[in-house]
Structure formats: structure tokens, C-alpha cells
Design an enzyme around this catalytic site. Structure first.
Site, PDB file in Angstrom:
ATOM      1  N   GLU A 307       0.831  -1.197   0.000  1.00 46.96           N
ATOM      2  CA  GLU A 307       0.000   0.000   0.000  1.00 46.96           C
ATOM      3  C   GLU A 307       0.871   1.254   0.000  1.00 46.96           C
ATOM      4  O   GLU A 307       0.664   2.179  -0.787  1.00 46.96           O
ATOM      5  CB  GLU A 307      -0.919  -0.002   1.234  1.00 46.96           C
ATOM      6  N   ASP A 311       1.037   4.018  -3.047  1.00 40.51           N
ATOM      7  CA  ASP A 311       0.653   5.409  -2.810  1.00 40.51           C
ATOM      8  C   ASP A 311       1.779   6.360  -3.206  1.00 40.51           C
ATOM      9  O   ASP A 311       1.560   7.366  -3.887  1.00 40.51           O
ATOM     10  CB  ASP A 311       0.318   5.623  -1.318  1.00 40.51           C
ATOM     11  N   SER A 588      -7.292   2.093  -3.964  1.00 36.73           N
ATOM     12  CA  SER A 588      -6.078   2.516  -3.267  1.00 36.73           C
ATOM     13  C   SER A 588      -5.167   3.318  -4.169  1.00 36.73           C
ATOM     14  O   SER A 588      -4.394   4.140  -3.699  1.00 36.73           O
ATOM     15  CB  SER A 588      -5.285   1.290  -2.833  1.00 36.73           C
ATOM     16  N   ILE A 630     -17.442   9.458 -16.963  1.00 31.92           N
ATOM     17  CA  ILE A 630     -17.201   8.056 -17.333  1.00 31.92           C
ATOM     18  C   ILE A 630     -18.557   7.384 -17.525  1.00 31.92           C
ATOM     19  O   ILE A 630     -19.411   7.436 -16.637  1.00 31.92           O
ATOM     20  CB  ILE A 630     -16.415   7.320 -16.225  1.00 31.92           C
ATOM     21  N   GLY A 648     -23.394  11.742 -16.592  1.00 31.52           N
ATOM     22  CA  GLY A 648     -23.630  12.457 -15.340  1.00 31.52           C
ATOM     23  C   GLY A 648     -23.111  11.637 -14.170  1.00 31.52           C
ATOM     24  O   GLY A 648     -22.462  10.594 -14.354  1.00 31.52           O
TER      25      GLY A 648
END
Ligand SMILES: *[C@@H]1O[C@H](CO)[C@@H](O)[C@H](O)[C@H]1NC(C)=O
Ligand SMILES: *[C@@H]1O[C@H](CO)[C@@H](O)[C@H](O)[C@H]1NC(C)=O
Ligand SMILES: *[C@@H]1O[C@H](CO)[C@@H](O)[C@H](O)[C@H]1NC(C)=O
Ligand SMILES: *[C@@H]1O[C@H](CO)[C@@H](O)[C@H](O)[C@H]1NC(C)=O
Ligand SMILES: *[C@@H]1O[C@H](CO)[C@@H](O)[C@H](O)[C@H]1NC(C)=O
Ligand SMILES: *[C@@H]1O[C@H](CO)[C@@H](O)[C@H](O)[C@H]1NC(C)=O
Ligand SMILES: *[C@@H]1O[C@H](CO)[C@@H](O)[C@H](O)[C@H]1NC(C)=O
Ligand SMILES: *[C@@H]1O[C@H](CO)[C@@H](O)[C@H](O)[C@H]1NC(C)=O
Ligand SMILES: *[C@@H]1O[C@H](CO)[C@@H](O)[C@H](O)[C@H]1NC(C)=O
Ligand SMILES: *[C@@H]1O[C@H](CO)[C@@H](O)[C@H](O)[C@H]1NC(C)=O
Ligand SMILES: *[C@@H]1O[C@H](CO)[C@@H](O)[C@H](O)[C@H]1NC(C)=O
Ligand SMILES: CC(=O)N[C@H]1CO[C@H](CO)[C@@H](O)[C@@H]1O
Length: 671
Positions: A307, A311, A588, A630, A648
């Protein structure tokens, strides 16, 4: 292993001269627990003479106005946009009023208790024997053993308070909570990594056995022609039109939250920079703000955290030459909030513990071998302008009052100019099925296990949630992305699907009303729905969806806060971790990407002598044109295809992904 609670050995107040207690019919149920935890064993009644350190949290004042206050500094058409408050202004605006303090004090004094009021007038504290607490709250305290760690804590199934006192009380500890502090992905502690949760059975040593991600061979790190196979920093810059950074304001380091067992590794970072971002100097690393015993850095590759590496390797390429600050501590969001806002510390607790026993770690921790044996850190750091958090759990597994109290704190920090960006979850409209998730065989709620199960703390209306998108094979970075779904991407062979849905606790906030109404009007999901919200008073059990859904057969809520707000890429992410190139996945990844973009916009605003952005949502929903909508894909879960990404806002990808030039132009045009 560490306990979140120990019985005090000290002698309690002498209750020998108790006067008569109020009778039951004046008492009303304040909180009750849904007894479904498989993790805790009731091992019998708590000894009647053992002493409980009782804390009574008082209801804050002006909370009804809080949303208005926040809107005033974060709505793009407000004259006060960006005029954030100081922490003193925030404390003064919300301290409990005198009536609450006096009503609760009188109740306790009448019961022959001498309570101490905390300095900020938010808590009463006193010690009581189990016998005394039983009678005060018309309850029975039991001892529960955590079957995973062996820790024992007292709790009750439900407790009552006098009717006239109820509205002045937030919640009481020890109470109904049985949330273990250290085992990560368990729903009963509510906190897990969004990306590759691994089970750490109650110890503090790295013990990662998460599914190994796909290895990856770097061949054309700067090419945009392979972004459908691996998302590199160059792909991200192209997708969101982010130019190279050049600014580094001294007060704009980007904040990233990492919980226990997440180390970063310098050699991994160096290899990543060298292969993908030669403009980032070898040796570049984050600053660590170590909270409550968090430890900074390791160069021992095999223990570095997937993680943390994900990040950092996503955020650095965007924010560089700006620095990154890692908020590192062992467990729980409240400890982070305590460290960056001392008033929250005193607000949630009194004296040494500071937090909710049973949910948050208790310091000093004198039990765990490597426990942090000093006092809780309160207000020792100034919050960064942006905080990216890729951890979370499910709304259904955390008590309502606890969630609301914490949610208020996000509001207060928003008032002070901080933007919180959270990953929306990796298991679509539900949790992962057991054993990966803790909400039963389907990961979904209700007697049939078919009701959608939204994520925590994502449903809090005062944070910005980031869902995930992906570039499907054969597609280019110049075409619109789709909602992320990857059967190979989840933990323990589960499908990975972008978290989204509707709260069972929080109503649809004003800023989101039109967007959600448009979604239901033009793209009504084919599933049956219900329209109900749980609240403390009428339904003190945590969002009992059986009760909420009633007999309609509905599987999702039509009147709850929708999640997520925005999206960013979160599949086939190229990282360098544990000595080799890999492809990673998860919301993440999405949270630090979007957060880094916000950090860049803050950079420009600060350079122009403007404020940081603070709470983003009112502006984002008012100006959806600054995001790439999207409109393809869904977020499967609960045995369904989930919701659909449509034109939307939608509960899959929110308003869409960042269009950096448009976002920058708009945010620079605001005061
Ligand atoms: C939820 O509500 C239903 C219906 O009232 C009730 O039967 C059930 O016991 C409640 N569940 C919990 C865990 O309290
Ligand atoms: C809180 O701490 C102070 C000083 O450390 C002590 O005098 C007081 O008794 C404590 N109160 C409670 C309720 O623990
Ligand atoms: C990836 O590469 C590493 C090192 O070369 C190796 O140990 C690991 O088994 C590989 N993983 C997979 C899934 O192939
Ligand atoms: C950074 O923040 C500190 C304290 O908050 C302040 O004194 C200083 O002027 C700020 N620096 C700049 C360049 O704004
Ligand atoms: C955070 O602190 C823990 C110990 O609590 C340590 O093991 C870990 O390496 C630290 N993580 C980071 C990213 O500094
Ligand atoms: C980074 O610098 C260190 C020490 O100067 C060196 O040993 C290492 O090879 C460098 N790494 C890369 C990837 O260039
Ligand atoms: C790695 O860390 C150890 C101590 O934990 C230190 O002695 C050693 O010099 C470090 N190695 C490098 C290459 O930084
Ligand atoms: C919180 O309370 C502690 C102990 O009562 C006190 O020392 C500290 O100054 C308080 N901090 C804030 C920010 O109010
Ligand atoms: C705190 O922990 C350190 C290291 O584990 C130990 O040396 C020290 O004696 C401990 N202090 C207390 C008060 O337990
Ligand atoms: C994963 O999704 C596929 C549809 O692509 C579905 O058939 C399958 O049952 C799902 N697997 C799990 C474990 O949910
Ligand atoms: C749309 O999403 C589906 C999966 O839901 C995917 O197979 C397809 O390639 C996507 N289309 C585009 C244009 O990306
Ligand atoms: C494929 C590739 O470019 N690999 C390079 C990654 O960076 C290291 C360190 O600079 C090089 O040795 C590799 O050749």
C-alpha cells in the site's frame, strides 16, 4: 497483541450511599448492538466490583449549522469561499451548550456520582464499578474475549438513559462497541487496506501473505501505446493532462495516511524513479510524521508495504518537486485526527485514553511487547492541506454515533482548509464474501444477504471519495476510461470492482441532490429499492438494514448519500515493490492520484496568494464540466452487476476523472 481496555485497579468512588435510581420507565434505549460478531465470545458477567472508566460524550451544539458553515467557505458562489476558519473558531462554534452539561451533570450527581468535565467541556468522566454502571444505565456488563487476539474487554448489549437526558448525550463508553484494534481487514474493526489486505493476526510483525500481483516487465516506460497493459506515470499524466510540476510551497507537502505494517523502501523507490521518472532524484523519500509510535523507514525490502509503495509511486510523479508527508501510526482514523487536531483528542476522550476504548488503541500501551508506551499524541502536527487515505471498511460494521462523531471532525478540518480524499472500496456494491470480508457469505446485508453494503467512512458527506477507472485492452489514453472491474484483481481470488452505492445513515447532502436526482430520473437501476435512514434515536443499532428495507424487498437505499464523488485510474498500475516490477490495482491507487492532482492545484493557488481548496465537493458538483464523465462499466457485487456508469454522476465513478487544465482554470478563478 494488545488490549484496548484494561480494568482499572484503582478504587472507585464510594457508592455505598447510593440513592434510589430512576425507574425503568423513564429510561429509553440509547444504543444497542447487533449481536452478529463471530469474533468476540461472551465469557460471562463482568465482576461486579471491577471498575470501569466511564466516559460520557456530550452532544455538541450548532451541529445543525455545521453544514452551512462549511458551505460558506467551500461553495464556489459564496463570497467567503476559501476563507477558512482557525481551530479556535471551530472549537468555540461547537462546544456543548450549558444545558447539555448541566442536564447530564445533574443526572449523574443524583445518582451519587461525581463526574469530571473535560477541559473543552465535551466529556464527563468518572470511574464506576460494574454494579454501579449496570444500574445507572439499566444494563448488564459482560466480558468479551477477542478470539483472534485473546484481548478481553467489557461491553453491554444495550444501555438506557433517562428520556430527558438522551438528547444531550452522544454515546457512552465502555458501551456496545466491540471493535478490535489491530487485526486489519476484519469488519469488526472496520479498517482494512483498500488494495491488498493481508491478515495480521494480532501481532505487530509484518506477516504479509497477500496474493502476489502480476509481475511486469518494463519495456517502454515513456510510451503511451501500452497504457492498456500497464499504467505508468506517463500514462497518468496523459490521461488527466497533468503537466510536469515545478512548484514546492513550504506549507504544501502532500499528506498520505499509512496504518501499521506499511513501510516504504528506499531502494524500491529509487528503482521506480530511475525507470519511470528520471526527473525525480534518487534518494527522494517522504517525511514521516510518526504518530503514537509509528516508525519511519526501512530499507528491508521484503517487509515494505504494497500500500505504501503504491501510494508513493503514484503521488510522487505528480507532486514532485513537492514533498510527501506520511502520517504513520498504528491503527484507526481517530488517532490521526487526534494528532492533527488536539481539540478532537480531548473531544473524544478524557485523561489518558483520548479515544473510544475498544475502537481505538489505548495509549500508553503497556501490554503489547512493542506497544507505544507513551501518552496519545494530541495536536502535535499541523494537518497537511491534502490527506489521501486508502483504508476503510463497511458502514454496517461501525456504530452510528462513532461514525457521525468522526464525520463531524472531517467537517471541522474542511472548515480549516483540509481536503480528505478516500478510496471508495474495492468490492463494488457489497463487501467481499467471507472469509475475505466479515459480512457473511455474500458480503451483503439483510436476511437474504442481498442488500448492498456501502463503505465506511466513505458515506460521510464531508469527504471526497475516489472510485476507480481502467483502460481496457485495446483502448488508448485518449479515449474515455471505463469503470474498473477485474476478476483477477481482488483479494483472495475475489473480483475487484470499484466501491459505490448509497448510505443507510446520511441523507443526500445538498451539493449532491441534483446529481443523484438526475441519476435516478434518467438511469433508474433495475433493482428494487427502499427509502429509509437509520438514526440514533429511533434505531440505535447500527444501520439495521432489515428494518430499513422493511418488507419492500429493496436492496439499495434511494435517499442516502451517494458514493463515490470522483474517480481515477485504479487497475494495472505499474509499481516497483519488494524488489521487482509488478502490476497493482485498487481504489487505493485512485485516491492518491486524485489527491496529488488536488495538491498541485493548491500549489498554484498558494503561489497566487490564495487559500488551499479545503472541502472540494460543493465546487465539483457545481462544475461537473471540469471532470471527464465516465459512461461505461459497472461495479458488480451482491450477486448483481452493481450500478452502471452513465452520463452524469453515478454510484460507480461519481462525476468522473480529473481534467487538470479545466480544474486548474476553475479553481484559480475562485477567490
Ligand atoms: C433488525 O430489525 C429486525 C426487524 O425489526 C429485527 O428482527 C432484528 O433483530 C434487528 N437486527 C438486529 C441485529 O438488531
Ligand atoms: C484525570 O486525570 C487527572 C490528573 O491526571 C486526575 O486528577 C483525575 O482524577 C483524572 N480523572 C479521571 C476521571 O480519571
Ligand atoms: C515475480 O518476480 C519475483 C522476483 O523475480 C518472484 O519471486 C515472484 O515469484 C514473481 N511472482 C509471480 C507471480 O510471478
Ligand atoms: C507556512 O506556515 C507557517 C506557519 O503556519 C507560516 O508562519 C509561514 O509564513 C508559512 N509559509 C509561507 C511561505 O506561507
Ligand atoms: C509506520 O510505523 C510502523 C510501526 O508502527 C512501521 O512498522 C512502518 O514501517 C511505518 N510505515 C511507514 C510508511 O513509515
Ligand atoms: C541510488 O543511489 C544509491 C546510493 O547513492 C545507489 O547505490 C543506487 O544504485 C542508486 N539507485 C539507482 C536506482 O540509481
Ligand atoms: C539499512 O538499515 C540498517 C539499519 O536498519 C542500516 O544499518 C543500513 O546501513 C541500511 N542500509 C542502507 C543501504 O541504507
Ligand atoms: C487536551 O487536554 C489535555 C489534558 O487535559 C491538555 O493538556 C491539552 O492542552 C488539551 N489540548 C487541547 C488542544 O485542548
Ligand atoms: C517503553 O518501551 C521501551 C521499549 O520497549 C522500554 O525500554 C521502556 O522501559 C518502556 N517504558 C515503560 C514505562 O514501560
Ligand atoms: C466475478 O464476476 C464474474 C462476472 O464477471 C462472475 O461470474 C463471478 O461469479 C464473480 N465471482 C465472484 C467470486 O464474485
Ligand atoms: C466498457 O466496459 C466493458 C466492461 O464492462 C469492457 O469490456 C469494454 O471494453 C469497455 N469499453 C470501452 C470502450 O472501454
Ligand atoms: C527496463 C529498465 O529500464 N530497467 C532499468 C530500471 O532501472 C535500473 C536502475 O537504473 C536499471 O538498471 C534498469 O536497466
Amino acid at each position: 497483541m494488545h488490549f484496548s481496555f484494561v480494568f482499572l485497579l484503582a478504587t472507585a468512588v464510594d457508592f455505598a450511599h447510593c440513592i434510589a435510581l430512576p425507574t425503568t420507565h423513564h429510561h429509553v434505549l440509547h444504543e444497542a448492538r447487533d449481536g452478529h460478531s463471530q469474533r468476540w465470545a461472551n465469557i460471562g458477567r463482568a465482576p461486579s466490583n471491577s471498575v470501569l472508566p466511564m466516559r460520557i460524550g456530550l452532544a455538541q451544539s450548532n451541529l445543525d449549522k455545521a453544514h452551512e458553515y462549511l458551505n460558506d467557505v467551500s461553495h464556489p458562489s459564496s463570497a467567503n469561499y476559501g476563507k477558512h476558519w482557525t481551530s479556535e473558531q471551530v472549537i468555540n462554534a461547537f462546544r456543548p451548550d450549558e444545558t447539555s452539561i448541566e442536564t447530564v451533570r445533574q443526572w449523574l450527581v443524583d445518582a451519587d456520582i461525581k463526574p469530571t468535565l473535560s477541559e473543552n467541556k465535551a466529556w464527563f468522566a468518572f470511574d464506576a464499578t460494574v454494579k454501579k454502571a449496570d444500574s445507572l444505565l439499566h444494563t448488564e456488563y459482560y466480558e468479551y474475549e477477542d478470539l483472534q487476539t485473546g484481548g478481553v474487554m467489557p461491553a453491554c448489549e444495550r444501555y438506557h438513559v433517562p428520556k430527558h437526558v438522551q438528547k444531550h448525550i452522544d454515546y457512552i463508553t465502555p458501551g456496545i462497541k466491540l471493535l478490535a484494534p489491530s487485526d486489519q481487514p476484519s469488519a469488526s474493526d472496520g479498517l482494512s487496506k483498500r488494495q491488498q489486505p493481508s491478515r495480521h493476526h494480532g501481532n505487530r510483525h509484518p506477516n504479509q501473505h497477500s496474493r502476489q500481483r502480476v509481475n511486469y516487465t518494463v519495456n517502454a516506460a515513456q510510451s503511451l501505446s501500452t497504457c492498456d497493459q500497464a499504467i505508468t506515470p506517463a500514462c497518468i499524466a496523459a490521461l488527466y493532462q497533468i503537466p510536469p510540476g515545478s512548484l514546492a510551497h513550504p506549507n504544501n507537502s502532500m499528506g498520505i495516511f499509512e496504518a501499521e505494517l506499511q513501510t516504504w523502501d528506499q531502494e524500491d523507490l529509487n528503482m521506480f524513479f530511475s525507470n519511470f521518472t528520471s526527473y525525480i532524484a534518487n534518494g527522494t523519500h517522504p517525511e514521516s510524521n510518526l504518530i503514537d509510535g509509528g516508525v519511519a523507514v526501512t530499507n528491508y525490502t521484503s517487509t515494505s508495504g504494497g500500500e505504501a509503495m503504491l501510494d508513493l509511486e503514484l503521488a510522487y510523479p505528480i507532486v514532485y518537486p513537492q514533498t510527501i508527508t506520511v502520517w504513520n501510526y498504528t491503527w484507526g482514523f481517530n488517532t490521526l485526527l487526534d494528532a492533527i487536531d488536539g481539540s478532537f483528542c480531548n473531544y473524544t476522550a478524557f485523561n489518558e485514553t483520548g479515544n473510544a476504548p475498544g475502537i481505538d488503541p489505548t495509549y500508553p500501551d503497556l501490554i503489547a511487547p512493542l506497544g507505544y508506551n507513551h501518552t496519545l499524541q494530541c495536536g502535535v502536527y499541523k494537518p497537511t492541506n491534502v490527506i489521501s487515505i486508502s483504508y476503510g471498511g463497511q458502514e454496517a460494521d461501525v456504530p452510528i454515533a462513532y461514525q457521525k462523531r468522526q464525520c463531524n471532525e472531517y467537517l471541522k478540518l474542511g472548515l480549516q482548509g483540509v481536503s480528505f480524499l478516500f478510496a471508495s472500496g474495492d468490492s463494488g456494491v457489497g463487501n467481499y464474501p467471507a472469509p475475505s470480508g466479515d459480512d457473511g457469505p455474500t458480503g451483503c446485508l439483510g436476511p437474504k444477504g442481498d442488500i448492498f453494503n456501502p463503505t465506511w467512512p466513505n458515506t460521510c458527506p464531508y469527504i471526497t471519495n475516489v472510485g476507480a477507472t481502467k483502460v481496457y485492452p485495446g483502448r488508448s489514453v485518449y479515449e474515455p476510461e471505463s469503470a474498473a472491474f477485474d476478476p483477477a484483481g481482488g483479494i483472495y481470488s475475489n473480483n475487484y470492482s470499484s466501491g459505490g452505492g448509497f448510505s443507510n445513515i446520511y441523507p443526500i447532502p445538498d451539493y449532491q441532490k441534483c446529481a443523484v436526482a438526475n441519476f435516478f430520473a434518467n438511469h433508474t437501476p433495475s433493482y428494487p429499492s427502499y427509502s429509509a435512514l437509520a438514526d440514533n434515536a429511533s434505531n440505535p443499532v447500527h444501520p439495521n438494514v432489515t428494518l430499513l428495507a422493511g418488507s419492500t424487498g429493496g436492496i439499495y437505499n434511494r435517499i442516502g448519500r451517494g458514493v463515490p464523488d470522483v474517480a481515477a485510474n485504479g487497475d494495472n498500475i505499474a509499481i516497483y515493490h519488494a524488489g521487482h516490477f509488478q502490476l497493482s490495482a485498487g481504489t487505493s491507487a485512485s485516491a492518491p492520484i486524485f489527491a496529488a492532482i488536488i495538491n498541485r492545484i493548491n500549489e498554484e493557488r498558494l503561489a497566487a496568494n490564495k487559500s488551499s481548496l479545503g472541502f472540494l465537493n460543493p465546487t465539483l458538483y457545481q462544475h461537473p464540466e471540469i471532470l471527464n464523465d465516465i459512461t461505461n462499466g459497472t461495479n458488480p457485487g451482491c450477486g448483481t452487476l452493481g450500478f452502471e456508469a452513465v452520463q452524469g454522476w453515478d454510484p460507480v465513478t461519481g462525476l468522473g476523472t480529473a481534467n487538470y487544465p479545466k480544474m486548474l482554470e476553475l479553481f484559480m478563478s475562485l477567490p
